[in-house]
Design a protein around this motif. Structure first.
Motif, mmCIF file in Angstrom:
data_model
loop_
_atom_site.group_PDB
_atom_site.id
_atom_site.type_symbol
_atom_site.label_atom_id
_atom_site.label_comp_id
_atom_site.label_asym_id
_atom_site.label_seq_id
_atom_site.Cartn_x
_atom_site.Cartn_y
_atom_site.Cartn_z
ATOM 1 N N LYS A 1 0.835 -1.217 0.000
ATOM 2 C CA LYS A 1 0.000 0.000 0.000
ATOM 3 C C LYS A 1 0.863 1.258 0.000
ATOM 4 O O LYS A 1 0.434 2.313 -0.412
ATOM 5 N N GLU A 2 2.092 1.142 0.517
ATOM 6 C CA GLU A 2 2.904 2.336 0.758
ATOM 7 C C GLU A 2 3.960 2.609 -0.298
ATOM 8 O O GLU A 2 4.513 3.695 -0.357
ATOM 9 N N ILE A 3 4.278 1.600 -1.096
ATOM 10 C CA ILE A 3 5.402 1.734 -2.043
ATOM 11 C C ILE A 3 4.863 1.519 -3.450
ATOM 12 O O ILE A 3 3.847 0.853 -3.631
ATOM 13 N N ASP A 4 5.535 2.092 -4.449
ATOM 14 C CA ASP A 4 5.011 1.986 -5.828
ATOM 15 C C ASP A 4 4.940 0.526 -6.274
ATOM 16 O O ASP A 4 3.957 0.095 -6.853
ATOM 17 N N GLN A 5 6.026 -0.211 -6.057
ATOM 18 C CA GLN A 5 6.004 -1.642 -6.418
ATOM 19 C C GLN A 5 6.776 -2.439 -5.389
ATOM 20 O O GLN A 5 7.822 -2.002 -4.895
ATOM 21 N N LEU A 6 6.226 -3.616 -5.132
ATOM 22 C CA LEU A 6 6.831 -4.510 -4.142
ATOM 23 C C LEU A 6 7.327 -5.756 -4.875
ATOM 24 O O LEU A 6 6.623 -6.300 -5.727
ATOM 25 N N GLN A 7 8.533 -6.176 -4.529
ATOM 26 C CA GLN A 7 9.044 -7.430 -5.102
ATOM 27 C C GLN A 7 9.132 -8.462 -3.988
ATOM 28 O O GLN A 7 9.640 -8.157 -2.910
ATOM 29 N N VAL A 8 8.672 -9.685 -4.277
ATOM 30 C CA VAL A 8 8.828 -10.771 -3.313
ATOM 31 C C VAL A 8 10.109 -11.527 -3.663
ATOM 32 O O VAL A 8 10.281 -12.000 -4.786
ATOM 33 N N GLU A 9 11.004 -11.614 -2.691
ATOM 34 C CA GLU A 9 12.285 -12.301 -2.887
ATOM 35 C C GLU A 9 12.126 -13.789 -2.584
ATOM 36 O O GLU A 9 11.780 -14.168 -1.455
ATOM 37 N N LEU A 10 12.380 -14.610 -3.572
ATOM 38 C CA LEU A 10 12.174 -16.052 -3.425
ATOM 39 C C LEU A 10 13.458 -16.740 -2.965
ATOM 40 O O LEU A 10 14.391 -16.911 -3.739
ATOM 41 N N TYR A 11 13.461 -17.069 -1.709
ATOM 42 C CA TYR A 11 14.585 -17.799 -1.107
ATOM 43 C C TYR A 11 14.032 -19.034 -0.427
ATOM 44 O O TYR A 11 12.901 -18.990 0.098
ATOM 45 N N GLY A 12 14.818 -20.062 -0.342
ATOM 46 C CA GLY A 12 14.442 -21.220 0.476
ATOM 47 C C GLY A 12 13.113 -21.814 0.051
ATOM 48 O O GLY A 12 12.816 -21.941 -1.137
ATOM 49 N N ASP A 13 12.283 -22.134 1.048
ATOM 50 C CA ASP A 13 11.026 -22.832 0.758
ATOM 51 C C ASP A 13 9.891 -21.850 0.505
ATOM 52 O O ASP A 13 9.592 -21.010 1.346
ATOM 53 N N TRP A 14 9.290 -21.972 -0.632
ATOM 54 C CA TRP A 14 8.071 -21.218 -0.968
ATOM 55 C C TRP A 14 7.293 -22.125 -1.922
ATOM 56 O O TRP A 14 7.845 -23.070 -2.487
#
Ligand code: 5RP
Length: 210
Positions: A99-112
Motif C-alpha cells: 500500500k505504501e510503495i510503488d512496487q513490491l518485489q517478493v524475494e524467493l529464497y528457500g522454501d516457498w
C-alpha cells in the motif's frame, strides 16, 4: 520487451557504492541499494542515489519480514520506488507494504510454494525475484533446469520475474526464450576491473539474446 539491467550495490560503505554508481549509473536501468548496504547504512544510500539520479528507478532491497507499512513508508520517504519483502513474510505484511510503495518485489529464497505465489498475485503483487542465494552458490549450487522451470511457471502466472545470484555475462544465455523482467547483477559488475565495461557487456548480451 527486453529485460532490464539492475545493479545491486552490496558494498560495505556508501562511499564505495557511490564510486560504483558513478561509473555505471547511466548504463543500467535500475539502481538497487543492496541488503548489505541497507543493513550498514539504513536509508542514507537511498537518499544519496535519489539526489544523484532523480529519474532512475531505485529499489531498496530490505528483504522486509515484518512491519511492512513502516518499512515501506521509510523507503518511500527516502526516495525509493520499489522495495523487497522476503517470501516467508505474512500476507498482511506484504499487503501493508504494497500500500505504501510503488512496487513490491517478493524475494524467493528457500522454501516457498506456487500456492503462496497465487496468494501474492491475488493481493496485487506483480513482481518476484528468483534468487540463487550467495550462500547456496558458495556451497556449490548452480543455475539449472530446476530454476528455469520455476521461472517459466512464475512468468506464466503473470509475474514480472527478475533473476539474480552470481550472474555474469555468460549466464544470461541460460535464460534465452524466457520473459525475464530484469537481470540483477552485483559483484559481476561492481567487482569487475572495469565496472562500466562490465555493465555495458551485460547490456550488449541482453540485446543479443533477447
Ligand atoms: C543478495 C542479493 C544480491 O544483491 C543480488 O543477488 C546480487 O548479487 P550478486 O553479487 O551475486 O550478483 O540480493 O541477497
Amino acid at each position: 520487451m527486453k529485460p532490464n539491467l539492475q545493479i545491486a550495490l552490496d558494498s560495505q560503505t556508501l562511499a564505495e557504492a557511490l564510486e560504483t554508481v558513478r561509473e555505471v549509473g547511466d548504463v543500467v536501468d535500475i539502481l538497487e541499494v543492496g541488503t548489505v548496504l541497507c543493513l550498514q547504512d539504513g536509508m542514507e544510500p537511498v537518499r544519496a542515489l535519489r539526489a544523484l539520479y532523480p529519474e532512475k528507478i531505485i529499489l531498496a532491497d530490505t528483504k522486509c519480514a515484518d512491519a511492512g507499512s513502516t518499512v515501506a513508508k521509510n523507503c518511500k520517504d527516502a526516495g525509493a520506488d520499489w522495495m523487497t519483502v522476503i517470501c516467508c513474510a505474512t500476507i498482511p505484511t506484504m499487503e501493508a507494504a504494497n500500500k505504501e510503495i510503488d512496487q513490491l518485489q517478493v524475494e524467493l529464497y528457500g522454501d516457498w510454494t506456487f500456492e503462496q505465489a497465487k496468494q501474492w498475485k491475488e493481493i496485487g503483487i506483480e513482481q518476484v525475484v528468483y534468487h540463487q542465494s550467495r550462500d547456496a552458490l558458495l556451497s556449490g549450487e548452480t543455475w539449472g533446469d530446476k530454476d528455469l522451470d520455476k521461472i517459466r511457471k512464475l512468468v506464466k502466472m503473470g509475474f514480472k520475474v527478475s533473476v539474480t545470484g552470481g550472474l555474469d555475462v555468460n549466464t544470461i544465455e541460460l535464460f534465452k526464450g524466457i520473459d525475464v523482467y530484469s537481470f540483477i547483477a552485483g559483484r559481476g559488475i561492481a567487482k569487475a576491473s572495469n565496472p562500466k565495461k562490465a555493465a555495458q557487456d551485460f547490456k550488449d548480451k541482453i540485446k543479443e539474446i533477447f
